[in-house]
Motif scaffolding. Structure first.
Motif, mmCIF file in Angstrom:
data_model
loop_
_atom_site.group_PDB
_atom_site.id
_atom_site.type_symbol
_atom_site.label_atom_id
_atom_site.label_comp_id
_atom_site.label_asym_id
_atom_site.label_seq_id
_atom_site.Cartn_x
_atom_site.Cartn_y
_atom_site.Cartn_z
ATOM 1 N N VAL A 268 -32.582 19.783 -51.249
ATOM 2 C CA VAL A 268 -33.009 18.522 -51.861
ATOM 3 C C VAL A 268 -33.452 18.824 -53.285
ATOM 4 C CG1 VAL A 268 -34.708 16.663 -51.841
ATOM 5 C CG2 VAL A 268 -33.709 17.442 -49.690
ATOM 6 N N HIS A 269 -32.662 18.410 -54.266
ATOM 7 C CA HIS A 269 -33.044 18.609 -55.662
ATOM 8 C C HIS A 269 -32.153 17.791 -56.582
ATOM 9 C CE1 HIS A 269 -29.581 21.367 -55.835
ATOM 10 N NE2 HIS A 269 -30.124 22.080 -54.862
ATOM 11 N N ASP A 270 -32.724 17.392 -57.715
ATOM 12 C CA ASP A 270 -31.949 16.745 -58.790
ATOM 13 C C ASP A 270 -31.335 17.776 -59.719
ATOM 14 O OD1 ASP A 270 -32.455 14.172 -57.940
ATOM 15 O OD2 ASP A 270 -34.211 13.905 -59.216
ATOM 16 N N SER A 271 -31.937 18.960 -59.787
ATOM 17 C CA SER A 271 -31.430 20.066 -60.610
ATOM 18 C C SER A 271 -31.650 21.344 -59.827
ATOM 19 C CB SER A 271 -32.160 20.151 -61.952
ATOM 20 O OG SER A 271 -32.095 18.927 -62.661
ATOM 21 N N ASP A 272 -30.725 22.309 -59.990
ATOM 22 C CA ASP A 272 -30.901 23.575 -59.268
ATOM 23 C C ASP A 272 -31.127 24.768 -60.182
ATOM 24 O OD1 ASP A 272 -28.303 23.703 -60.208
ATOM 25 O OD2 ASP A 272 -27.368 23.695 -58.230
ATOM 26 N N GLY A 273 -31.057 24.573 -61.507
ATOM 27 C CA GLY A 273 -31.309 25.705 -62.374
ATOM 28 C C GLY A 273 -31.453 25.323 -63.835
ATOM 29 N N LEU A 274 -32.041 26.239 -64.583
ATOM 30 C CA LEU A 274 -32.155 26.126 -66.035
ATOM 31 C C LEU A 274 -31.113 27.043 -66.664
ATOM 32 C CD1 LEU A 274 -33.631 25.407 -68.750
ATOM 33 C CD2 LEU A 274 -35.096 27.390 -68.307
ATOM 34 N N ALA A 275 -30.235 26.473 -67.483
ATOM 35 C CA ALA A 275 -29.236 27.251 -68.211
ATOM 36 C C ALA A 275 -29.645 27.356 -69.674
ATOM 37 C CB ALA A 275 -27.854 26.614 -68.098
ATOM 38 N N MET A 310 -29.610 21.927 -64.955
ATOM 39 C CA MET A 310 -28.284 21.695 -64.412
ATOM 40 C C MET A 310 -28.332 21.378 -62.921
ATOM 41 S SD MET A 310 -26.224 22.276 -67.032
ATOM 42 C CE MET A 310 -27.475 21.541 -68.084
ATOM 43 N N GLN A 311 -27.381 20.573 -62.476
ATOM 44 C CA GLN A 311 -27.127 20.366 -61.054
ATOM 45 C C GLN A 311 -25.723 20.911 -60.790
ATOM 46 O OE1 GLN A 311 -28.898 19.844 -58.564
ATOM 47 N NE2 GLN A 311 -28.483 17.989 -57.381
ATOM 48 N N ARG A 312 -25.638 22.228 -60.527
ATOM 49 C CA ARG A 312 -24.339 22.871 -60.376
ATOM 50 C C ARG A 312 -23.712 22.636 -59.008
ATOM 51 N NH1 ARG A 312 -24.592 28.748 -63.530
ATOM 52 N NH2 ARG A 312 -24.598 27.836 -65.643
ATOM 53 N N GLU A 313 -24.535 22.528 -57.983
ATOM 54 C CA GLU A 313 -23.984 22.339 -56.643
ATOM 55 C C GLU A 313 -23.491 20.899 -56.492
ATOM 56 O OE1 GLU A 313 -22.216 22.760 -53.844
ATOM 57 O OE2 GLU A 313 -23.464 24.579 -53.670
ATOM 58 N N LYS A 314 -22.174 20.723 -56.343
ATOM 59 C CA LYS A 314 -21.564 19.394 -56.293
ATOM 60 C C LYS A 314 -20.911 19.090 -54.948
ATOM 61 C CE LYS A 314 -22.544 18.335 -60.572
ATOM 62 N NZ LYS A 314 -23.528 17.273 -60.871
ATOM 63 N N ASN A 315 -21.214 19.876 -53.927
ATOM 64 C CA ASN A 315 -20.625 19.686 -52.609
ATOM 65 C C ASN A 315 -21.561 18.863 -51.738
ATOM 66 O OD1 ASN A 315 -19.571 19.938 -50.006
ATOM 67 N ND2 ASN A 315 -18.852 22.016 -50.353
ATOM 68 N N PHE A 316 -21.070 17.775 -51.170
ATOM 69 C CA PHE A 316 -21.897 16.931 -50.303
ATOM 70 C C PHE A 316 -22.534 17.732 -49.176
ATOM 71 C CE2 PHE A 316 -22.007 14.774 -46.198
ATOM 72 C CZ PHE A 316 -22.993 13.822 -46.432
ATOM 73 N N PHE A 317 -21.790 18.679 -48.611
ATOM 74 C CA PHE A 317 -22.278 19.417 -47.447
ATOM 75 C C PHE A 317 -23.403 20.393 -47.805
ATOM 76 C CE2 PHE A 317 -17.950 18.114 -46.402
ATOM 77 C CZ PHE A 317 -18.198 17.387 -45.245
ATOM 78 N N ALA A 318 -23.655 20.585 -49.082
ATOM 79 C CA ALA A 318 -24.810 21.386 -49.488
ATOM 80 C C ALA A 318 -26.108 20.594 -49.352
ATOM 81 C CB ALA A 318 -24.648 21.864 -50.924
ATOM 82 N N TYR A 319 -25.988 19.249 -49.196
ATOM 83 C CA TYR A 319 -27.169 18.380 -49.108
ATOM 84 C C TYR A 319 -27.197 17.546 -47.825
ATOM 85 C CZ TYR A 319 -26.961 19.395 -54.125
ATOM 86 O OH TYR A 319 -26.882 20.024 -55.341
ATOM 87 N N GLU A 320 -26.029 17.058 -47.382
ATOM 88 C CA GLU A 320 -25.919 16.242 -46.170
ATOM 89 C C GLU A 320 -26.770 14.975 -46.242
ATOM 90 O OE1 GLU A 320 -23.937 16.613 -43.691
ATOM 91 O OE2 GLU A 320 -23.359 18.721 -43.534
ATOM 92 N N ASP A 321 -26.874 14.372 -47.421
ATOM 93 C CA ASP A 321 -27.697 13.177 -47.597
ATOM 94 C C ASP A 321 -26.796 12.039 -48.073
ATOM 95 O OD1 ASP A 321 -29.528 11.177 -48.391
ATOM 96 O OD2 ASP A 321 -31.068 12.679 -48.774
ATOM 97 N N ILE A 322 -26.478 11.106 -47.164
ATOM 98 C CA ILE A 322 -25.536 10.040 -47.506
ATOM 99 C C ILE A 322 -26.195 8.904 -48.286
ATOM 100 C CG2 ILE A 322 -24.019 10.543 -45.562
ATOM 101 C CD1 ILE A 322 -25.250 8.199 -44.072
ATOM 102 N N GLU A 323 -27.515 8.942 -48.437
ATOM 103 C CA GLU A 323 -28.215 7.926 -49.215
ATOM 104 C C GLU A 323 -28.536 8.416 -50.622
ATOM 105 O OE1 GLU A 323 -31.612 6.712 -47.000
ATOM 106 O OE2 GLU A 323 -30.441 5.738 -45.426
#
Length: 490
Positions: A268-275, A310-323
């Motif tokens: 659960v995150h809006d960003s996963d890292g600082l670039a 940055m929000q690098r992870e763009k795979n739905f299955f990394a979050y499983e949150d349909i809302e």
């Protein structure tokens, strides 16, 4: 026309009627205000509006058919936010057309109030903020592209995205023991776009106890939505802890940080890292944490080329949150224009037990204090979108996984991706890993056939935390990836 001639008297009473508007208009206002004592913003609201709760405030809707410029079928439309709840400050708005600025008046009938709110008086209450709509996803529909609401906060999306992290006009004393000061946008000037325009220009006046500033935003929605920002800062007092181009986000948990997390979702995150792309030409990647205690990171630099959350992870299955659809949240890259001198990219990570709180902040802090009564110009570009502009072909770290491997030992598993990895000699690829106050062992690099990238893993013997770690993928003596930097703490 000089400010004293065009605008006699104090802001905002002198702006009640249409006036000439030129390129230096807002800058002159900011300079003039900085020479005078600070005046707190107007927060007075009538009964029935001043004490709204969250649900009541959300029930207030601006009527889309009343949007500014809708009847003229222009490529941009403006909708306004009502005052109330957290947003009590009165913000003034003006339409700029033909070299003149005219006030935009609050009208009660432009809003629908629902059945949760009593009668609203038909008086000029002003606005709290605004949002811009444009045909970003479909040519026949004006989607919401960006919003300015609350203090100096604003956020935007690119094509196919939903809102996530925010930017701010200015940060003052973030993370300081005496408490943070929150500058606020006092007024906006909206330039009427021409038919067929692909950008819109917004001017803003910022005020606070310690400083004033003027802004000119040129906003271009698209596959990446770009803001060209021209800022002039006028400190009333010396600014020792100013934050330029500040960004604010949320990191609750992820594969690197799931301590005490009981949740059905993997992350659960809006960003996963600082670039960071620093002045030396290095690319750095710092995965985010939700720490037990406040953490501050400082990355010293000279004339930075760019940085962002940055929000690098763009795979739905990394979050499983349909809302929440975290995979659709934008990244925000700050590109300084010109030389910003010596300073540092500063990262604050604040503990949080809920995902509703923005607990991440990053910005540029000049090394030297900004003098009182000075004029300071900064120009930068904000890129809201799926990724940062790529300065070169180096591979990027896409996932950081951390787990326990025996008592007193941690296993780090890092995933990398990029075209550069398709050209490497597998026999010459190795991981270079170092750490302070710790022992590194079992460094393994291998292709990942499931992702088409590479995996770098290693073990770390924990002695004294926190531990500062650094890793890079090498081919021979040449780096083929950006530099991964990480702070681990229990």
């Amino acid at each position: 026309m000089p400010l004293a001639t065009s605008l006699p008297g104090a802001f905002p009473a002198a702006l009640a009627e249409e006036v000439p508007f030129g390129t230096s208009y807002v800058r002159d206002l900011a300079r003039n205000m900085a020479s005078k004592p600070f005046e707190a913003p107007e927060e007075k609201l009538p009964d029935g509006i001043k004490d709204l709760d969250y649900d009541q405030y959300r029930s207030i809707r601006f009527l889309p058919e009343r949007a500014l410029w809708r009847s003229e079928k222009l490529p941009f439309e403006i909708q306004f936010f009502h005052r109330g709840f957290f947003y009590k400050n009165k913000v003034d708005f003006y339409e700029v057309s033909g070299g003149r600025a005219a006030p935009i008046r609050y009208r009660r009938d432009d809003f629908a109030f629902g059945d949760k709110i009593g009668p609203v008086p038909d008086v000029d209450l002003g606005f709290a903020g605004f949002r811009i709509h444009a045909p970003i996803n479909r040519a026949d529909y004006h989607d919401e592209v960006c919003v300015f609401l609350g203090a100096s906060y604003f956020r935007a999306v690119a094509k196919g995205e939903t809102y996530g992290l925010s930017a701010r006009g200015l940060a003052i004393d973030t993370g300081e023991a005496k408490g943070e000061e929150f500058p606020f946008f006092k007024a906006f000037w909206l330039e009427k776009p021409a038919s067929g325009a692909t950008s819109i220009v917004v001017h803003a006046l910022l005020d606070s106890k310690s400083a004033t500033a003027s802004y000119r935003f040129t906003i271009r929605p698209g596959a990446s939505t770009v803001f060209d920002v021209e800022m002039t800062l006028y400190p009333r007092v010396e600014l020792q802890h100013a934050g330029l181009a500040p960004t604010t986000s949320m990191f609750f948990f992820g594969p690197n940080d799931r301590q005490n997390v009981d949740d059905f979702r993997p992350a659960v995150h809006d960003s996963d890292g600082l670039a960071i792309f620093n002045g030396k030409g290095e690319q750095l990647w710092r995965p985010l944490n939700n720490p037990r205690d406040l953490q501050a990171g400082t990355f010293n630099d000279l004339n930075p080329r760019g940085f962002g959350l940055m929000q690098r992870e763009k795979n739905f299955f990394a979050y499983e949150d349909i809302e929440s659809r975290f995979e659709r949240r934008p990244s925000l890259w700050v590109e300084p224009i010109g030389d910003w001198g010596e300073g540092s990219v500063v990262l604050f990570e604040i503990p949080t037990k809920e995902e509703i709180h923005d607990n991440i902040a990053a910005f540029w802090r000049p090394k030297a204090a900004i003098p009182a009564k000075s004029e300071n110009n900064y120009t930068y570009r904000l890129h809201w979108g799926p990724d940062a502009p790529k300065p070169n072909s180096l591979a990027r770290f896409t996932r950081t996984g951390v787990g326990t491997r025996g008592e007193g030992s941690k296993l780090f598993v890092l995933e990398l991706a990029g075209d550069r990895l398709k050209e490497v000699d597998p026999d010459r690829v190795k991981g270079a890993v170092s750490a302070d106050k710790s022992e590194i062992s079992n460094v393994v690099t291998q292709p990942n056939p499931e992702t088409g990238g590479w995996r770098l893993s290693f073990q770390c013997i924990v002695k004294n935390a926190p531990i500062e770690l650094r890793a890079v993928l090498m081919q021979g003596d040449q780096p083929i990836s950006e530099v991964w930097i990480y702070r681990w703490a229990p």
